[in-house]
Write a protein that holds these residues in place. Sequence first.
Motif, PDB file in Angstrom:
ATOM      1  N   GLU A   1      48.328 -92.771   9.113  1.00 40.29           N
ATOM      2  CA  GLU A   1      48.921 -94.061   8.754  1.00 40.29           C
ATOM      3  C   GLU A   1      50.047 -93.899   7.748  1.00 40.29           C
ATOM      4  OE1 GLU A   1      45.160 -97.104   8.990  1.00 40.29           O
ATOM      5  OE2 GLU A   1      45.087 -95.432   7.608  1.00 40.29           O
TER       6      GLU A   1
ATOM      7  N   VAL B   1      45.226 -92.956   3.220  1.00 43.76           N
ATOM      8  CA  VAL B   1      46.054 -92.029   4.010  1.00 43.76           C
ATOM      9  C   VAL B   1      45.679 -90.585   3.667  1.00 43.76           C
ATOM     10  CG1 VAL B   1      48.421 -91.234   4.449  1.00 43.76           C
ATOM     11  CG2 VAL B   1      47.975 -93.678   4.118  1.00 43.76           C
TER      12      VAL B   1
ATOM     13  N   ASN C   1      47.277 -97.080   2.429  1.00 42.11           N
ATOM     14  CA  ASN C   1      47.983 -97.481   3.658  1.00 42.11           C
ATOM     15  C   ASN C   1      48.383 -98.955   3.624  1.00 42.11           C
ATOM     16  OD1 ASN C   1      45.964 -99.210   4.922  1.00 42.11           O
ATOM     17  ND2 ASN C   1      44.758 -97.348   5.232  1.00 42.11           N
TER      18      ASN C   1
END
Length: 194
Positions: free
Chosen positions: A146, A114, A74
Amino acid sequence: MPLQDAPSLLTLLWSPLTVVTAADGDRRGGQIAVGAFAASIVPAQPRLLVQIQKRNHTNELIEASGRFAVHVINREQWEWVRHWGFRSQTEVDKFEGVGWREGPEGLPILDGVVGWLACRVVNWMDGGDMAIWLADVFEAERCSGEQPIRWHEVQQVLPPVWAEEYGRKLGHDVPDSGRRMAELSEAPRWRVEG
Ligand SMILES: Cc1cc2nc3c(=O)[nH]c(=O)nc-3n(C[C@H](O)[C@H](O)[C@H](O)COP(=O)(O)O)c2cc1C
């Protein structure tokens, strides 16, 4: 110059940043990769491919085990480009100080990402300097909603000393890849055991 625009166009094709991990027995490793792509249109048979430099420690582990995990990282994890991407596991233990656990089939799974995909190799292609691994996804988890992050976004916040450090690495890796690109083996197709 017929090739002048090629590098900048090709960077548009890079994937979001991923960390590819692998393990073989007690040995484990992981690296940043922007060469990770979806490779199946069949939802029940997900596949992907990754491009991994043959000189990398991570590639040695993929070759030995036939397994790897791809983590989509992320936006807050941009500092991982240095942690996982500038140095080799042969120089520093990248798992120290990072949250991770042993996941399916012994694959190292990183915290806070993520999502991750655990993969089993079905075939490979020799690119000379790199190996292109085609794999079945056998387990996956979307951990958060995210957004992933791309290299051009990291470049905007990368400290100059880090940019110089990466430049020095490329100063070694690029000529080495150039030399290796013509060295294609007549390797047999990958065979999955069991
Ligand atoms: C932004 C970025 C993208 C990268 N993309 C790739 C890639 O797609 N494939 C690859 O083999 N190496 C890629 N690398 C280089 C590896 O992450 C790097 O060589 C790493 O140190 C290898 O670690 P290892 O020897 O522990 O496997 C990238 C590095 C950075 C910083």
